[in-house]
Write an enzyme that holds these catalytic residues in place. Structure first.
Site, PDB file in Angstrom:
ATOM      1  N   CYS A   1       0.848  -1.190   0.000  1.00 46.75           N
ATOM      2  CA  CYS A   1       0.000   0.000   0.000  1.00 46.75           C
ATOM      3  C   CYS A   1       0.880   1.236   0.000  1.00 46.75           C
ATOM      4  CB  CYS A   1      -0.864   0.034   1.248  1.00 46.75           C
ATOM      5  SG  CYS A   1      -1.805  -1.461   1.455  1.00 46.75           S
TER       6      CYS A   1
ATOM      7  N   TYR B   1      -5.523 -13.221  -4.967  1.00 47.56           N
ATOM      8  CA  TYR B   1      -5.076 -12.856  -3.614  1.00 47.56           C
ATOM      9  C   TYR B   1      -5.863 -13.629  -2.564  1.00 47.56           C
ATOM     10  CZ  TYR B   1      -4.057  -9.537   0.260  1.00 47.56           C
ATOM     11  OH  TYR B   1      -3.666  -8.940   1.434  1.00 47.56           O
TER      12      TYR B   1
ATOM     13  N   HIS C   1      -3.515 -12.325   4.098  1.00 49.82           N
ATOM     14  CA  HIS C   1      -3.751 -11.292   5.119  1.00 49.82           C
ATOM     15  C   HIS C   1      -5.155 -11.263   5.679  1.00 49.82           C
ATOM     16  CE1 HIS C   1      -0.230  -9.367   2.860  1.00 49.82           C
ATOM     17  NE2 HIS C   1       0.219  -9.665   4.057  1.00 49.82           N
TER      18      HIS C   1
ATOM     19  N   ASP D   1       2.684 -10.119   9.243  1.00 49.50           N
ATOM     20  CA  ASP D   1       3.544 -10.165   8.060  1.00 49.50           C
ATOM     21  C   ASP D   1       4.586  -9.049   8.102  1.00 49.50           C
ATOM     22  OD1 ASP D   1       4.491 -10.780   5.541  1.00 49.50           O
ATOM     23  OD2 ASP D   1       2.894  -9.710   4.489  1.00 49.50           O
TER      24      ASP D   1
END
Ligand code: ADP
Ligand code: SF4
Length: 692
Positions: free
Chosen positions: A31, A171, A174, A267
């Site tokens: 991000c 994806y 997360h 992470d």
């Protein structure tokens, strides 16, 4: 200087399905607070990474549909064809330097707030939004919703190909996307063929991979980003349980596995809580169950560690988000034998705060991050000097060191005077605290660079006075003398001095505890840490005082410990650590008085008073700039002018105390902009909406 042959292996091309990466350096999705709102800034930032030698450069999460709107967070967006040109800017910037462009397509499922789109969120089963406490629920998907989602993903993949991407991600990481929510038994309560057994829960992920390959597989590689462990034991996916089983089931299906631990806080752990390469134990099985290339992360900055990962068969690609932010030119520096010049990430997660505060990314180590387009700043190339001025910089903290580095690179003659015999200012003091050793890299990188410059000299143990400065006769004087903590309690909550805080050695500030000459004291009674600063220091010093054998109570006006560290992903870990140590935590309270043996507390909601015992107080409320030298010089204008001094400028903490990132930025900015004409114009380019 050429490349060290030991690192040749990092520059081998690697095939990923139908495409070939020129080397093993893989900027994984991250991000950046620019996303679809600031596409030109975003494209320029990614382009600089490609220029810096990364073989693959990825987007961040890219929303594929209005029901996956993660407002107010700013991510990528590919809702329809009108989003393609913005992303095409980015792929062009990446391709210009021979890198592959990757896009992470995401449907955020129940994590979508949909605050902007006002769509209803979707999930495997009916569930309240677990991540953001949005007062809304996601609805359980019907079969028709699953068909719709698959179509949206396929359409997004086709648009991604049209935008010029070479790698299209599916994806499942997360805990932030629909395919992962289907994998997680705690969220997937379905009783049809998409729920129940692990095979059923994996069905959606399998179908999405297959259909993405069918749609774009001829031209684009299809990557899967997946969390193989959630670090929550049997309550979640585990690398030696379902995580492994899922990868085994789908082993040869994608063209690339991008594997890590979940959630994002696990992470992207800071250096305070996890070392370089810490994910190895969780991800190393992946290469033993697939022949496809594998990328993983671990805040890798050392080329030796990278080589070791590849040679030992842990990873094929060195994945990096933060190391590529701190030094976009990391691969090129390894390639050209300039390993010494790598600006290593310090693991502070200030970069993450950009996402959390919905503002363009910033970095402690790399002040040009996020400024590539709007200010035209490049991390490696700087404009040459525009005159012959000589500089005197007073203070060698992060501000002074960065200012000297940049002025030196521009070709100016620079003298730095530092009062102490050690360089680095607050960075050196704070790096001695538990877990913060890596912060010393802010100093080490800069001192190393300065030592190579003939036109910069540093005078240590040189506390200069106003008279010294006038006598020295440099044309431009920069005051980077830092700041000191207030001792009177004035800060955010208390706007007037706290009665009793004038009590001599019973009230300490961090300045009394930092530095080698300040061993942590054992007090005769309980110590109260008053944290009205809300960043990392209060909790670390509370820990240090506790470890020295003191009974510690941390009092904060906030509703949690170190509340700003929510933005660096650390807050829950910090609070947990203090609770486990046995530090007493008192929240939502200000201190209204200290009588030498007790502090009076006032509730931030009701004002109701109570008290706790305190033999000493460590007060972190706010800081004052060390600007006395500056003010004295301003008051000696005649001698200053007579000495030929044309500018006197306070920068960094001496101007307004802030973060280390702000200090570095301030030093960098002054060195780049001191010779610009002063103006009232907005000091950067803006991306304005097109009115149609
Ligand atoms: P910043 O974050 O803005 O760099 P720091 O507090 O980290 O601020 O660093 C300021 C540095 O300035 C410290 O190392 C301090 O010793 C030095 N300093 C302060 N006053 C003087 C002075 N009069 N002469 C030389 N060095 C000084
Ligand atoms: Fe690393 Fe900190 Fe920069 Fe993020 S902000 S890249 S963690 S140095």
């Amino acid at each position: 200087m050429g490349r060290d042959p030991r690192y040749d292996i990092l520059f081998e091309p690697v095939r990923i399905g139908p495409v070939i990466a020129k080397n093993r350096f893989f900027q994984v999705p991250h991000c950046n607070g620019m996303g679809h709102v600031r596409p030109q800034g975003h494209a320029a930032m990614r382009g600089v990474k490609a220029e810096g030698g990364w073989g693959v450069v990825s987007t961040e999460e890219v929303e594929i549909h209005p029901s996956s709107d993660v407002a107010p967070y700013i991510e990528g967006r590919l809702w329809d064809d009108r989003d393609v040109p913005a992303l095409n800017l980015m792929t062009q910037a990446i391709h210009r330097h021979g890198a592959l462009a990757a896009i992470e397509l995401v449907h955020a499922g129940m994590n979508a707030s949909n605050l902007y789109s006002r769509e209803v969120a979707i999930a495997p089963s009916h569930i309240a939004n677990p991540a953001t406490y949005v007062p809304a629920q996601a609805r359980g998907m019907r079969k028709s919703d699953i068909r719709d989602y698959k179509r949206w993903h396929r359409d997004a993949a086709l648009r991604a190909r049209g935008a010029g991407f070479d790698i299209v991600y599916v994806y499942a990481g997360h805990s932030l996307s629909l395919p992962m929510h289907f994998l997680q038994s705690r969220y997937n309560h379905r009783t049809d063929e998409y729920g129940g057994s692990l095979g059923n829960r994996t069905r959606l992920l399998r179908e999405i991979i297959e259909e993405t390959k069918e749609a774009v597989g001829g031209e684009c590689a299809v990557a899967v980003r997946i969390a193989v462990d959630e670090l929550m034991g049997p309550a979640g996916i585990q690398h030696d349980g379902e995580g492994r089983d899922i990868v085994e089931m789908l082993a040869e299906l994608p063209d690339l596995w991008d594997v890590n631990v979940s959630d994002w806080a696990n992470d992207s752990q800071t250096s305070r809580f996890a070392q370089e390469g810490f994910q190895e134990e969780f991800v190393r099985f992946v290469k033993t169950v697939t022949t496809k290339p594998v990328v993983g992360v671990g805040r890798f900055t050392s080329p030796d560690t990278m080589v070791s990962q590849v040679r030992r068969g842990v990873l094929d690609f060195i994945g990096a988000a933060r190391p590529s932010i701190a030094d976009p030119f990391l691969p090129r520096k390894i390639d050209s034998g300039e390993v010494d010049d790598i600006r290593e990430c310090i693991g502070c997660n200030v970069c993450v705060s950009g996402d959390y505060t919905m503002t363009p990314i910033r970095c402690t180590q790399n002040p040009t991050m996020g400024e590539e387009w709007r200010k035209g700043w490049h991390p490696e190339f700087v404009p040459p000097r525009t005159g012959n001025d000589t500089f005197l910089i007073v203070g060698a903290g992060p501000t002074g060191l960065e200012c000297a580095r940049m002025l030196g690179r521009r070709g100016y003659t620079v003298h730095v005077a530092e009062a102490l015999d050690v360089l680095g200012g607050r960075v050196t003091r704070e790096a001695a605290l538990p877990g913060l050793a890596a912060w010393g890299r802010v100093r080490d990188y800069r001192v190393n660079q300065l030592n190579k410059m003939q036109n910069v000299d540093i005078f240590r143990s040189s506390r200069v006075t106003a008279d010294d400065i006038v006598e020295f006769g440099a044309a431009r004087v920069v005051l980077a003398t830092g700041a000191r903590w207030r001792r009177d309690g004035v800060g955010r909550a208390n706007t007037a001095p706290i009665p009793g805080f004038e009590k001599g050695d019973q009230v300490l500030t961090p300045d009394d505890m930092l530095g080698q000459a300040a061993p942590t004291r054992r007090f005769s009674g309980p110590v109260v840490v008053y944290d009205d600063d809300h960043y990392y220091l209060g909790a670390i010093l509370a820990e240090k005082l506790h470890l020295a054998g003191n009974t510690v109570t941390l009092v904060t006006p906030a509703d949690r410990v170190s509340s700003w560290t929510v933005n660096t992903l650390e807050q829950p870990i910090i609070q947990k650590r203090l609770m486990e140590l046995g530090v007493i935590i008192v929240m939502n309270q200000t201190i209204s008085a200290f009588d030498g043996s007790r502090v009076t507390l006032a509730c931030t909601y009701t004002g109701r008073e109570s008290s706790v015992p305190a033999a000493a107080i460590l007060s972190l409320t706010s800081r004052l700039p060390n600007d006395e030298l500056y003010e004295e010089l301003v008051g000696m204008q005649e001698s200053v002018t007579a000495a030929g001094i044309v500018s006197l400028t306070p920068i960094g903490d001496c101007l307004a105390p802030g973060t280390i990132a702000a200090a570095v930025y301030s030093g960098h900015r002054h060195a780049r902009e001191f010779d610009k004409e002063p103006s009232d114009e907005v000091p950067f380019r803006r991306e304005l909406p097109l009115i149609i």
